[in-house]
Design a protein around this motif. Sequence first.
Motif, PDB file in Angstrom:
ATOM      1  N   LYS A   1       0.840  -1.198   0.000  1.00 38.41           N
ATOM      2  CA  LYS A   1       0.000   0.000   0.000  1.00 38.41           C
ATOM      3  C   LYS A   1       0.880   1.255   0.000  1.00 38.41           C
ATOM      4  O   LYS A   1       0.641   2.193  -0.749  1.00 38.41           O
ATOM      5  N   ILE A   2       1.907   1.256   0.846  1.00 38.23           N
ATOM      6  CA  ILE A   2       2.813   2.408   0.925  1.00 38.23           C
ATOM      7  C   ILE A   2       3.514   2.636  -0.403  1.00 38.23           C
ATOM      8  O   ILE A   2       3.660   3.765  -0.854  1.00 38.23           O
ATOM      9  N   SER A   3       3.945   1.555  -1.048  1.00 42.90           N
ATOM     10  CA  SER A   3       4.681   1.699  -2.308  1.00 42.90           C
ATOM     11  C   SER A   3       3.824   2.323  -3.410  1.00 42.90           C
ATOM     12  O   SER A   3       4.362   2.817  -4.396  1.00 42.90           O
ATOM     13  N   GLN A   4       2.522   2.341  -3.226  1.00 41.67           N
ATOM     14  CA  GLN A   4       1.617   2.943  -4.203  1.00 41.67           C
ATOM     15  C   GLN A   4       1.169   4.351  -3.802  1.00 41.67           C
ATOM     16  O   GLN A   4       0.479   5.027  -4.560  1.00 41.67           O
ATOM     17  N   THR A   5       1.561   4.779  -2.606  1.00 43.86           N
ATOM     18  CA  THR A   5       1.160   6.089  -2.104  1.00 43.86           C
ATOM     19  C   THR A   5       2.046   7.168  -2.735  1.00 43.86           C
ATOM     20  O   THR A   5       3.266   7.057  -2.708  1.00 43.86           O
ATOM     21  N   PRO A   6       1.440   8.201  -3.301  1.00 44.91           N
ATOM     22  CA  PRO A   6       2.241   9.266  -3.922  1.00 44.91           C
ATOM     23  C   PRO A   6       3.216   9.894  -2.918  1.00 44.91           C
ATOM     24  O   PRO A   6       2.893  10.063  -1.736  1.00 44.91           O
ATOM     25  N   LEU A   7       4.395  10.266  -3.397  1.00 40.45           N
ATOM     26  CA  LEU A   7       5.405  10.874  -2.534  1.00 40.45           C
ATOM     27  C   LEU A   7       4.878  12.150  -1.876  1.00 40.45           C
ATOM     28  O   LEU A   7       5.176  12.421  -0.712  1.00 40.45           O
TER      29      LEU A   7
ATOM     30  N   LYS B   1      14.752  16.122   4.396  1.00 41.61           N
ATOM     31  CA  LYS B   1      14.217  17.370   4.954  1.00 41.61           C
ATOM     32  C   LYS B   1      14.569  18.570   4.071  1.00 41.61           C
ATOM     33  O   LYS B   1      13.719  19.412   3.788  1.00 41.61           O
ATOM     34  N   GLU B   2      15.832  18.624   3.643  1.00 45.28           N
ATOM     35  CA  GLU B   2      16.297  19.785   2.879  1.00 45.28           C
ATOM     36  C   GLU B   2      15.813  19.802   1.431  1.00 45.28           C
ATOM     37  O   GLU B   2      15.763  20.871   0.810  1.00 45.28           O
ATOM     38  N   ASN B   3      15.481  18.653   0.897  1.00 48.11           N
ATOM     39  CA  ASN B   3      15.125  18.565  -0.526  1.00 48.11           C
ATOM     40  C   ASN B   3      13.720  18.010  -0.749  1.00 48.11           C
ATOM     41  O   ASN B   3      13.430  17.487  -1.821  1.00 48.11           O
ATOM     42  N   LYS B   4      12.890  18.185   0.226  1.00 47.95           N
ATOM     43  CA  LYS B   4      11.539  17.626   0.197  1.00 47.95           C
ATOM     44  C   LYS B   4      10.795  17.942  -1.109  1.00 47.95           C
ATOM     45  O   LYS B   4      10.152  17.083  -1.702  1.00 47.95           O
ATOM     46  N   GLU B   5      10.891  19.198  -1.549  1.00 49.00           N
ATOM     47  CA  GLU B   5      10.148  19.608  -2.741  1.00 49.00           C
ATOM     48  C   GLU B   5      10.587  18.861  -3.998  1.00 49.00           C
ATOM     49  O   GLU B   5       9.791  18.638  -4.902  1.00 49.00           O
ATOM     50  N   TYR B   6      11.853  18.425  -4.064  1.00 50.66           N
ATOM     51  CA  TYR B   6      12.341  17.696  -5.228  1.00 50.66           C
ATOM     52  C   TYR B   6      11.885  16.235  -5.235  1.00 50.66           C
ATOM     53  O   TYR B   6      11.928  15.584  -6.259  1.00 50.66           O
ATOM     54  N   PHE B   7      11.488  15.763  -4.076  1.00 51.13           N
ATOM     55  CA  PHE B   7      11.020  14.380  -3.971  1.00 51.13           C
ATOM     56  C   PHE B   7       9.558  14.256  -4.372  1.00 51.13           C
ATOM     57  O   PHE B   7       9.099  13.188  -4.752  1.00 51.13           O
TER      58      PHE B   7
END
Length: 197
Positions: A49-55, A187-193
């Motif tokens: 289920k987690i592997s299908q959850t959007p980042l 934490k620092e690159n959250k938006e890129y993930f």
Amino acid sequence: MNKKTKIIGIIGISVLLGAFVLGRVKEKVDDFNQSPTKQMWDLYKVSEKISQTPLKELLNQEITDTTIDEVYLRLCDLCEDGYKLNQINEYQRNFWLVYNFNGETGNGGIEQFLYNCHDQIDITLQTLQDVHLENSIRYLAESKEIYPEKIEMYSNDEITEKLNQKDDTYYDESEKECYAFLFQYLKENKEYFMKES
């Protein structure tokens, strides 16, 4: 004994036998529900289920140890467990490679990483260099020198012993270094993930 008595007897025996079988089946189901097999099955279903959850959804919360594991599971799905690393962006790839290195060495030592991820040794080493994980760089680079082109894991006692010495020398520091990196990097690159292909 008349025909009616025989039928009633057969029905009675069938009911008793059915109750006995049902009781045994319920016992087995109860055993399964409390067994390590059931726990593993439940864990598998949760990880699927987690592997299908959007980042974006996974990262829409405070970053914790659990978040790090969840992001890795999602990235595994996106890059097909590392076979298609070109399907994730550079930030995601760096995270996936460091997590994978740390996970493999944590599970079975450097020899497991070298065997299971033979095709990713060079890109992992380059990533460790790019993100400046000095202990991990030495751990992998020195181990790579010992391990010849792909051989069967644990097939050479001399190589295994040398690699075990590398585990003893570097693993603890490498694990701390990788974990600290993964936490801070996310934490620092959250938006890129949050961007998925």
